[in-house]
Motif scaffolding. Structure first.
Motif, short mmCIF file in Angstrom:
data_model
loop_
_atom_site.label_atom_id
_atom_site.label_comp_id
_atom_site.label_asym_id
_atom_site.label_seq_id
_atom_site.Cartn_x
_atom_site.Cartn_y
_atom_site.Cartn_z
N SER A 10 0.84 -1.21 0.00
CA SER A 10 0.00 0.00 0.00
C SER A 10 0.87 1.25 0.00
N LYS A 11 1.88 1.26 0.85
CA LYS A 11 2.76 2.43 0.98
C LYS A 11 3.51 2.69 -0.33
N GLY A 12 4.10 1.64 -0.88
CA GLY A 12 4.86 1.79 -2.12
C GLY A 12 3.98 2.29 -3.25
N PHE A 13 2.76 1.76 -3.32
CA PHE A 13 1.82 2.17 -4.37
C PHE A 13 1.43 3.63 -4.20
N ASP A 14 1.04 3.99 -2.97
CA ASP A 14 0.60 5.37 -2.70
C ASP A 14 1.68 6.39 -3.03
N GLU A 15 2.90 6.09 -2.60
CA GLU A 15 4.01 7.04 -2.85
C GLU A 15 4.26 7.22 -4.34
N GLU A 16 4.18 6.14 -5.08
CA GLU A 16 4.48 6.20 -6.51
C GLU A 16 3.34 6.88 -7.29
N ILE A 17 2.11 6.50 -6.96
CA ILE A 17 0.97 7.02 -7.74
C ILE A 17 0.78 8.52 -7.47
N ALA A 18 1.23 8.98 -6.29
CA ALA A 18 1.10 10.41 -5.94
C ALA A 18 1.89 11.30 -6.90
N LYS A 19 2.85 10.70 -7.60
CA LYS A 19 3.66 11.49 -8.56
C LYS A 19 2.86 11.84 -9.81
N THR A 20 1.73 11.17 -10.02
CA THR A 20 0.90 11.41 -11.20
C THR A 20 -0.51 11.73 -10.72
N PRO A 21 -0.77 13.00 -10.38
CA PRO A 21 -2.01 13.35 -9.67
C PRO A 21 -3.33 13.05 -10.40
N ASN A 22 -3.28 12.83 -11.72
CA ASN A 22 -4.53 12.46 -12.40
C ASN A 22 -4.88 10.98 -12.22
N PHE A 23 -3.99 10.22 -11.59
CA PHE A 23 -4.30 8.83 -11.24
C PHE A 23 -4.61 8.81 -9.74
N LYS A 24 -5.84 8.43 -9.40
CA LYS A 24 -6.25 8.54 -7.98
C LYS A 24 -6.80 7.23 -7.43
N VAL A 25 -6.41 6.91 -6.19
CA VAL A 25 -7.04 5.78 -5.49
C VAL A 25 -8.35 6.32 -4.91
N VAL A 26 -9.48 5.87 -5.47
CA VAL A 26 -10.77 6.43 -5.03
C VAL A 26 -11.45 5.56 -3.97
N ALA A 27 -11.00 4.33 -3.82
CA ALA A 27 -11.53 3.46 -2.76
C ALA A 27 -10.49 2.40 -2.46
N SER A 28 -10.41 2.01 -1.18
CA SER A 28 -9.40 1.02 -0.78
C SER A 28 -9.95 0.22 0.39
#
Ligand code: GYE
Length: 335
Positions: free
Chosen positions: A178-196
């Motif tokens: 979860s941590k690795g994914f969140d940190e990486e995806i945050a670099k591309t703000p148009n890609f969002k985790v909308v539910a987890s």
């Protein structure tokens, strides 16, 4: 008849004594496993057990059935039995200090595999070595694959909604991915985790949670499941909702089990990030080395890859490693 019985009894006695003599110089290796929640876990259990027995050592095996308290009990039993080595996978990261201090006190070398327990000890002498997946990197690889895949289609600037199925809450593999994914995806703000939400690493829960997410989340573009069994369960829910998995919703899993390769070949899944369950040969290597007085690096991660349908998508930070085609590897995958 009496004579025959006497002879047979004598024979049994000789055999029993022989076995005891043999057992005296054979190592006893105990393995505390967490349960059997996934195909990954089954493969891991089989591989480690077979390797220990294959080395000619006595195996003491315990399956904790997903309960930390059972693992604590198992560790204490191993101490009472005076085993020579303990191989340990921690179901969750916290809550181990007391029992692991007892293991150390008993002088039993601890070999950590798969999930690393977080402890408050002053130094790292409480364990010999750890072998397992680099979970933050696995999560980051999933995020990079998603972004790079959209880029490869020329769709990298779209608003992309991602839903996540998390592994068992508090497990090293869940926390790290979860941590690795969140940190990486945050670099591309148009890609969002909308539910987890957690699906506890099982197919059944993955399916049930996906079923409810399909009702509650308006637009789902991508599913990132922290293991393949949850992804496969979710695929069933997606089909039942009348959508095409792998097309209407892009599906990324983790582990790289054979069933995921098959789903990718069928076009129902898009990518799986590898995490190998094959740890038996490392366990044997470590114990053999420890017996010979060797020491090992404290943390070792296996070399792992990422698989998809077309190959060629970058997934490491430096962009150098490219995905392999699941189709080319499905026949060699044994689990
Ligand atoms: O990904 C999952 C399993 O700890 C790496 O646990 C392991 C995870 C694996 O149940 O399928």
């Amino acid at each position: 008849m009496k004579k025959l019985i006497a002879v047979m009894l004598a024979l049994v006695l000789v055999l029993a004594l022989g076995a005891t003599a043999l057992a005296a110089d054979t190592l006893t290796v105990a393995f505390s496993q967490i349960g059997q929640e996934s195909d990954w876990r089954t493969a891991n259990t089989d591989d480690v057990k077979n390797a220990i027995e294959g080395a000619g050592w006595n195996l003491v095996y315990d399956d904790a059935q997903q309960k930390q308290e059972n693992q604590v009990k198992a560790l204490r039993n191993f101490i009472t039995q005076g085993v020579d080595y303990i191989v340990f996978t921690a179901i969750v990261t916290t809550g181990w200090d007391e029992v692991l201090a007892e293991v150390k006190e008993a002088g039993i070398p601890l070999v950590l595999i798969d999930r690393f327990p977080q402890t408050g000890f002053a130094d790292d002498s409480w364990y010999t070595t750890y072998f397992g997946g680099d979970f933050p990197e696995e999560g980051a690889r999933a995020a990079r694959w998603i972004v790079n895949y959209y880029n490869s289609l020329g769709r990298g600037s779209e608003e992309v909604n991602i839903v996540r199925l998390e592994g068992t809450t508090g497990a090293d593999a869940q926390v790290g991915r979860s941590k690795g994914f969140d940190e990486e995806i945050a670099k591309t703000p148009n890609f969002k985790v909308v539910a987890s939400q957690t699906g506890n690493f099982t197919g059944a829960e993955g399916q049930a949670v996906m079923e409810s997410l399909l009702k509650s989340v308006e637009k789902i573009d991508v599913l990132w499941a922290e293991n393949d069994n949850m992804a496969l369960g979710a695929i069933e829910a997606i089909k039942a909702a009348g959508l095409q998995p792998g097309k209407d919703i892009i599906i990324v899993g983790c582990d790289a089990i054979k069933l995921a390769f098959e789903a990718i070949v069928k076009g129902e899944m898009n990518c799986t990030v590898e995490c190998t369950p094959l740890m038996g040969s490392r366990v044997v290597e470590v114990i053999t080395g420890l017996e010979a007085g060797e020491t090992f690096d404290k943390v070792v991660h296996p070399v792992e890859y990422v698989y998809d349908s077309m190959g060629g998508i970058p997934y490491t930070a430096d962009g150098a490693a490219l995905t392999l085609k699941a189709e080319d590897h499905v026949s060699e995958r044994l689990y």
